[in-house]
Write a protein that holds these residues in place. Structure first.
Motif, PDB file in Angstrom:
ATOM      1  N   GLY A  56       0.839  -1.200   0.000  1.00  0.00           N
ATOM      2  CA  GLY A  56       0.000   0.000   0.000  1.00  0.00           C
ATOM      3  C   GLY A  56       0.869   1.242   0.000  1.00  0.00           C
ATOM      4  O   GLY A  56       1.275   1.715  -1.058  1.00  0.00           O
ATOM      5  N   PRO A  57       1.198   1.789   1.179  1.00  0.00           N
ATOM      6  CA  PRO A  57       2.022   2.997   1.214  1.00  0.00           C
ATOM      7  C   PRO A  57       3.511   2.707   1.045  1.00  0.00           C
ATOM      8  O   PRO A  57       3.987   1.627   1.403  1.00  0.00           O
ATOM      9  CB  PRO A  57       1.742   3.553   2.617  1.00  0.00           C
ATOM     10  CG  PRO A  57       1.445   2.344   3.437  1.00  0.00           C
ATOM     11  CD  PRO A  57       0.724   1.399   2.513  1.00  0.00           C
ATOM     12  N   GLY A  58       4.221   3.685   0.476  1.00  0.00           N
ATOM     13  CA  GLY A  58       5.677   3.593   0.367  1.00  0.00           C
ATOM     14  C   GLY A  58       6.302   4.733   1.155  1.00  0.00           C
ATOM     15  O   GLY A  58       5.862   5.036   2.269  1.00  0.00           O
ATOM     16  N   LEU A  59       7.287   5.382   0.558  1.00  0.00           N
ATOM     17  CA  LEU A  59       7.953   6.517   1.194  1.00  0.00           C
ATOM     18  C   LEU A  59       7.957   7.715   0.250  1.00  0.00           C
ATOM     19  O   LEU A  59       7.638   7.588  -0.928  1.00  0.00           O
ATOM     20  CB  LEU A  59       9.396   6.149   1.580  1.00  0.00           C
ATOM     21  CG  LEU A  59       9.585   5.012   2.593  1.00  0.00           C
ATOM     22  CD1 LEU A  59      11.071   4.683   2.750  1.00  0.00           C
ATOM     23  CD2 LEU A  59       8.974   5.368   3.953  1.00  0.00           C
ATOM     24  N   GLU A  60       8.324   8.873   0.774  1.00  0.00           N
ATOM     25  CA  GLU A  60       8.385  10.129   0.025  1.00  0.00           C
ATOM     26  C   GLU A  60       7.024  10.473  -0.592  1.00  0.00           C
ATOM     27  O   GLU A  60       6.050  10.590   0.114  1.00  0.00           O
ATOM     28  CB  GLU A  60       9.485  10.066  -1.048  1.00  0.00           C
ATOM     29  CG  GLU A  60      10.900   9.922  -0.463  1.00  0.00           C
ATOM     30  CD  GLU A  60      11.361  11.130   0.351  1.00  0.00           C
ATOM     31  OE1 GLU A  60      10.773  12.219   0.202  1.00  0.00           O
ATOM     32  OE2 GLU A  60      12.321  10.980   1.146  1.00  0.00           O
ATOM     33  N   LEU A  61       6.935  10.570  -1.920  1.00  0.00           N
ATOM     34  CA  LEU A  61       5.707  11.017  -2.586  1.00  0.00           C
ATOM     35  C   LEU A  61       4.579   9.996  -2.543  1.00  0.00           C
ATOM     36  O   LEU A  61       3.439  10.309  -2.895  1.00  0.00           O
ATOM     37  CB  LEU A  61       6.007  11.406  -4.045  1.00  0.00           C
ATOM     38  CG  LEU A  61       7.001  12.549  -4.243  1.00  0.00           C
ATOM     39  CD1 LEU A  61       7.229  12.820  -5.736  1.00  0.00           C
ATOM     40  CD2 LEU A  61       6.526  13.829  -3.540  1.00  0.00           C
ATOM     41  N   VAL A  62       4.886   8.756  -2.150  1.00  0.00           N
ATOM     42  CA  VAL A  62       3.837   7.732  -1.990  1.00  0.00           C
ATOM     43  C   VAL A  62       3.801   7.246  -0.535  1.00  0.00           C
ATOM     44  O   VAL A  62       3.457   6.106  -0.251  1.00  0.00           O
ATOM     45  CB  VAL A  62       4.050   6.536  -2.951  1.00  0.00           C
ATOM     46  CG1 VAL A  62       3.787   6.956  -4.374  1.00  0.00           C
ATOM     47  CG2 VAL A  62       5.454   5.945  -2.810  1.00  0.00           C
ATOM     48  N   GLY A  63       4.168   8.138   0.385  1.00  0.00           N
ATOM     49  CA  GLY A  63       4.188   7.819   1.805  1.00  0.00           C
ATOM     50  C   GLY A  63       2.784   7.631   2.370  1.00  0.00           C
ATOM     51  O   GLY A  63       1.781   7.776   1.653  1.00  0.00           O
ATOM     52  N   PRO A  64       2.670   7.359   3.672  1.00  0.00           N
ATOM     53  CA  PRO A  64       1.367   7.075   4.294  1.00  0.00           C
ATOM     54  C   PRO A  64       0.377   8.230   4.249  1.00  0.00           C
ATOM     55  O   PRO A  64      -0.830   8.010   4.384  1.00  0.00           O
ATOM     56  CB  PRO A  64       1.741   6.715   5.741  1.00  0.00           C
ATOM     57  CG  PRO A  64       3.100   7.288   5.947  1.00  0.00           C
ATOM     58  CD  PRO A  64       3.778   7.230   4.623  1.00  0.00           C
ATOM     59  N   THR A  65       0.854   9.455   4.068  1.00  0.00           N
ATOM     60  CA  THR A  65      -0.054  10.602   3.985  1.00  0.00           C
ATOM     61  C   THR A  65      -0.263  11.050   2.544  1.00  0.00           C
ATOM     62  O   THR A  65      -0.916  12.065   2.290  1.00  0.00           O
ATOM     63  CB  THR A  65       0.483  11.786   4.813  1.00  0.00           C
ATOM     64  OG1 THR A  65       1.774  12.180   4.296  1.00  0.00           O
ATOM     65  CG2 THR A  65       0.625  11.411   6.277  1.00  0.00           C
ATOM     66  N   GLN A  66       0.316  10.327   1.583  1.00  0.00           N
ATOM     67  CA  GLN A  66       0.210  10.676   0.161  1.00  0.00           C
ATOM     68  C   GLN A  66      -0.618   9.616  -0.565  1.00  0.00           C
ATOM     69  O   GLN A  66      -1.209   8.734   0.058  1.00  0.00           O
ATOM     70  CB  GLN A  66       1.613  10.779  -0.462  1.00  0.00           C
ATOM     71  CG  GLN A  66       2.571  11.700   0.288  1.00  0.00           C
ATOM     72  CD  GLN A  66       2.134  13.155   0.252  1.00  0.00           C
ATOM     73  OE1 GLN A  66       1.558  13.616  -0.724  1.00  0.00           O
ATOM     74  NE2 GLN A  66       2.396  13.884   1.338  1.00  0.00           N
ATOM     75  N   ASN A  67      -0.652   9.676  -1.897  1.00  0.00           N
ATOM     76  CA  ASN A  67      -1.361   8.667  -2.684  1.00  0.00           C
ATOM     77  C   ASN A  67      -0.669   8.470  -4.027  1.00  0.00           C
ATOM     78  O   ASN A  67       0.312   9.154  -4.335  1.00  0.00           O
ATOM     79  CB  ASN A  67      -2.833   9.054  -2.871  1.00  0.00           C
ATOM     80  CG  ASN A  67      -2.992  10.363  -3.618  1.00  0.00           C
ATOM     81  OD1 ASN A  67      -2.802  10.429  -4.826  1.00  0.00           O
ATOM     82  ND2 ASN A  67      -3.356  11.422  -2.894  1.00  0.00           N
TER      83      ASN A  67
END
Length: 495
Positions: A430-441
């Motif tokens: 699901g979530p990754g880091l930086e631009l696809v982190g837990p608060t991003q999509n």
């Protein structure tokens, strides 16, 4: 290639999906939402197509692993396409590419989303979105084997093609009974979690959707902050159940029938819990000073470790702000994944155990060239075929992973974003880091990159080969030859 049985099973899958779409329709009735009308239309069309595909039963019901892989891959593609249509018709996700991304992410229990405002969705769509996790967690074909009477075929080939892990066996002599036992355990654990969440004063709708996401180790939340706004009690209940759903279901079968000692002695399960405890301990030590509260630091560390290693993807904190050591541990856990035979993704703990033991054996050969040391797990010899398939899987995984990172790199984003985006999708995190982190999509990616990541989600959930086999020319050549033979036969018979 037995195309008639493939067509028949695909039709059964569509009919099952049509029935499953009645849950969001019921949700729409409860909350008086018009979105349920669109789900009802799609359910009717899906059922009609499924009926037309199954109206003529195949005369030959025997299928082998090749047919099992093709059927499995096509089933998941069909499920995702038809499951995405309601999102487009309701206008809540107007782009078909985005709707397909969201649906594939749901069915593959990835939890990667293109939505920036989840709470803007209707209760109907939120229910379907979370329900896809529950459907995909155990696998729709396992469900098919549990309820549809099928005879004369090697049903184990379907289960092997869909079930995660290096090897799949029958818990009991009949495959149908095995499928029913698995779903009974799955349903029972889901129900227990719903009850415990309700005891923590969680709203009924939230408890059901969250349990669906936990059971399937998917991670679609119904709040923009995922699980962050819920109480510590609720967070700990979810943490415990995420870990439990990441355990090999064979262990639950053994416990269910009183083989407790055998269940707790499974090597993979012990390694799984050891990795979890070690990871929680290190992250807790690294973050306690930053958080300033020992209990909260332990809660966040436990939750995120459980969420990542089981590939669920829920979050209670923006772990992208954690120290580099913590983020490194989480990225490593993405690849390790849960146990084989669970609803979790990743490479699987058992494969890493086999790989480590294989390395140990090779080192032993260097020291003692005439050594005949065998690899064992749980006191049993591991067949050479399993070791070989594990090595091939790992090599194939790395090739697909590297190719995917390269494919999405043309958009010019940073390496951490691209690397963890692929890691999060191919491992069904699901979530990754930086631009696809837990608060991003994942909405920032182009349609091309989204299709690459969709391929990764499907490949990761289906253990690579059932999906890759669709790209092998021999498969389609066999289908073409069979069609030609059937056409010639009908012509000779004057049909």
């Amino acid at each position: 290639m037995n195309s008639s049985i493939i067509r028949y099973i695909l039709g059964c899958v569509l009919k099952i999906e049509a029935c499953l779409m009645l849950l969001p329709c019921l949700t729409a009735a409860v909350y008086d939402e018009v979105e349920g009308f669109y789900f009802l239309i799609v359910a009717f069309v899906t059922a009609l197509i499924g009926y037309l595909m199954t109206i003529r039963k195949p005369s030959n019901t025997v299928f082998y692993l090749k047919e099992g892989c093709v059927t499995t891959a096509l089933s998941w593609i069909f499920l995702s396409i038809f499951g995405a249509i309601p999102f487009v018709l309701t206008g809540e996700i107007p782009s078909f590419t985005d709707a397909l991304f969201e649906t594939i992410s749901g069915f593959t229990t990835t939890g990667a989303s293109i939505l920036s405002d989840v709470e803007a969705l209707s209760h109907t769509s939120l229910m379907w979105r979370s329900f896809t996790h529950w459907i995909g967690g155990m696998g729709v074909l396992v469900f098919l084997l549990a309820i549809i009477p099928m005879t004369g075929g090697s049903h184990m080939n379907l289960m092997r093609a869909e079930s995660p892990g290096p090897s799949v066996g029958k818990l009991v002599p009949k495959v149908k009974s095995t499928a029913r036992i698995l779903y009974a355990i799955y349903f029972g654990m889901t129900l227990v979690e719903i009850i415990l969440l309700l005891l923590g004063n969680m709203p009924v709708f939230d408890a059901i959707t969250t349990s669906f996401g936990t059971a399937g180790t998917g991670g679609f939340g119904i709040k923009n902050d995922s699980i962050m706004s819920y109480s510590p009690y609720i967070q700990w209940v979810i943490t415990i159940f995420m870990i439990l759903f990441g355990v090999n279901f064979n262990a639950y079968y053994l416990m269910l029938f009183g083989y407790l000692k055998k269940a707790f002695s499974i090597e993979e399960v012990k390694a799984y819990f050891l990795v979890i405890l070690a990871s929680i301990g290190i992250i807790f030590i690294e973050t306690i000073e930053m958080v300033g509260n020992g209990f909260k630091a332990l809660t966040d560390a436990s939750f995120q470790v459980a969420s990542i290693i089981t590939t669920t993807g829920f979050s209670t904190v923006d772990f992208d702000q954690w120290p580099m050591t913590c983020k490194t541990i989480l990225v490593l856990l993405m690849f390790i994944g849960a146990c084989a035979g669970s609803t979790g993704g990743g490479i699987k703990v058992s494969r890493f155990i086999i790989l480590v033991k294989t390395i140990g054996r090779e080192l032993q050969y260097y020291i003692h060239p005439k050594c005949t040391r065998k690899i064992k797990m749980d006191g049993k010899m591991i067949e050479h075929e399993i070791v070989r398939s594990t090595n091939v899987y790992f090599i194939t995984f790395m090739i697909v992973f590297c190719a995917s990172v390269f494919a999405i790199s043309f958009e010019g984003r940073d390496l951490v974003t691209n690397f963890t985006a692929v890691a999060a999708t191919i491992n069904n995190i699901g979530p990754g880091l930086e631009l696809v982190g837990p608060t991003q999509n994942f909405g920032l990616f182009s349609p091309f990159s989204k299709y690459v990541l969709m391929f990764d989600m499907l490949a990761g959930r289906l253990e690579l080969f059932p999906l890759l086999i669709l790209f092998h020319p021999t498969v389609w050549k066999d289908l073409y030859v069979q069609k030609c033979v059937e056409k010639k036969r009908k012509k000779e018979l004057g049909l």
